[in-house]
Write a protein that holds these residues in place. Sequence first.
Motif, PDB file in Angstrom:
ATOM      1  N   ARG A  75      40.861  39.746  37.241  1.00  0.00           N
ATOM      2  CA  ARG A  75      39.799  39.713  36.881  1.00  0.00           C
ATOM      3  C   ARG A  75      38.762  40.861  37.710  1.00  0.00           C
ATOM      4  N   LEU A  76      40.288  41.927  38.378  1.00  0.00           N
ATOM      5  CA  LEU A  76      38.506  42.798  38.901  1.00  0.00           C
ATOM      6  C   LEU A  76      38.689  44.141  37.619  1.00  0.00           C
ATOM      7  N   VAL A  77      39.947  43.948  37.009  1.00  0.00           N
ATOM      8  CA  VAL A  77      39.549  45.036  35.848  1.00  0.00           C
ATOM      9  C   VAL A  77      38.327  44.982  34.948  1.00  0.00           C
ATOM     10  N   ILE A  78      38.170  43.578  34.692  1.00  0.00           N
ATOM     11  CA  ILE A  78      37.363  43.124  33.676  1.00  0.00           C
ATOM     12  C   ILE A  78      37.618  41.467  33.460  1.00  0.00           C
ATOM     13  N   ASP A  79      36.322  40.427  33.540  1.00  0.00           N
ATOM     14  CA  ASP A  79      37.175  39.373  34.147  1.00  0.00           C
ATOM     15  C   ASP A  79      36.576  38.639  32.365  1.00  0.00           C
ATOM     16  N   PRO A  80      37.740  37.764  31.889  1.00  0.00           N
ATOM     17  CA  PRO A  80      37.774  37.227  31.030  1.00  0.00           C
ATOM     18  C   PRO A  80      37.382  36.158  30.941  1.00  0.00           C
ATOM     19  N   ASN A  81      36.461  35.340  32.151  1.00  0.00           N
ATOM     20  CA  ASN A  81      36.090  34.261  31.659  1.00  0.00           C
ATOM     21  C   ASN A  81      34.310  34.351  32.039  1.00  0.00           C
ATOM     22  N   ARG A  82      33.679  35.637  31.835  1.00  0.00           N
ATOM     23  CA  ARG A  82      32.341  35.646  31.880  1.00  0.00           C
ATOM     24  C   ARG A  82      32.700  36.615  30.147  1.00  0.00           C
ATOM     25  N   GLY A  83      30.246  36.475  30.237  1.00  0.00           N
ATOM     26  CA  GLY A  83      30.137  36.442  28.928  1.00  0.00           C
ATOM     27  C   GLY A  83      30.740  38.541  29.170  1.00  0.00           C
ATOM     28  N   GLU A  84      30.196  38.911  27.645  1.00  0.00           N
ATOM     29  CA  GLU A  84      29.928  40.495  27.469  1.00  0.00           C
ATOM     30  C   GLU A  84      29.000  40.912  28.844  1.00  0.00           C
ATOM     31  N   ASP A  85      27.598  40.080  28.639  1.00  0.00           N
ATOM     32  CA  ASP A  85      26.666  40.927  29.269  1.00  0.00           C
ATOM     33  C   ASP A  85      26.122  39.958  30.748  1.00  0.00           C
ATOM     34  N   ASP A  86      27.431  39.345  31.313  1.00  0.00           N
ATOM     35  CA  ASP A  86      27.110  39.249  32.474  1.00  0.00           C
ATOM     36  C   ASP A  86      27.732  40.534  33.332  1.00  0.00           C
ATOM     37  N   PRO A  87      25.869  40.117  34.190  1.00  0.00           N
ATOM     38  CA  PRO A  87      26.383  41.173  35.811  1.00  0.00           C
ATOM     39  C   PRO A  87      27.258  41.022  36.154  1.00  0.00           C
ATOM     40  N   THR A  88      28.504  40.358  36.335  1.00  0.00           N
ATOM     41  CA  THR A  88      29.427  40.025  37.161  1.00  0.00           C
ATOM     42  C   THR A  88      30.665  40.637  36.093  1.00  0.00           C
TER      43      THR A  88
END
Length: 245
Positions: A75-88
């Motif tokens: 998840r630290l590489v890129i979080d698949p549980n977040r939308g593409e425009d999510d700041p996290t």
Amino acid sequence: MTAPFHIEGEARPGRWVITCDHASNRIPPDVNGGDLGLPEADMNRHIAYDVGALGVARFLAEALDSPMIASDFSRLVIDPNRGEDDPTLLMKIYDGTIIPANRHADTAEVERRLNRLHRPYHTALDRLIQARPDPVVLAVHSFTKQFVGRPPRPWHVGVLYAGDTRLALPLVARLNAEPDLCVGDNEPYSGHLPGDSMDRHGVGPHRPHVLIEVRNDLIETEADQAAWGHRLAPLLDAALRIAQV
């Protein structure tokens, strides 16, 4: 180049599609040489992945005779549980820990990671869902007992949901009937996160869905993961029958 996800039991006939967005702490070799600059101790705790969640998801999928899809990147590489425009979407600091390789990641690097990891995972998940005539989406996560400097969390398991409560509320009721469990109703987080995985694959298409969080100190071993998977499976099936979706 390896796929950023793996699927188990794709041919199983069950209605459920089980997801494990935070299954792995793996750093792909094409991301800063496979090293985010964190010590091994940090890579083995909750900031890097959902400890124990993959095992629970795997045993649940077997018990429910349904397929499971799991990410193969941290998840630290890129979080698949977040939308593409999510700041996290790409975290630069998490639970007090700075992520060195993310500190200077620019828009181009975020886009590269989206194309390499995040988007293929969601494309595969969508394909898995679309292949079933009446899918029910179940996301499996785990949460840490305590963040740095914050009070301990009392819940053993949480059920997260947004506006669609068709499956979530019957599941909360079934879990609350278990005398030894402290159950979080939209705890330890709110289930409303616009653009996240459940919003994208459940809320938006109005599919029956629910997200389960199990406290990670309860599922550290394979035996514990199996026990939780086999405990949750009949409760999920019972909730689905009650929901009549």
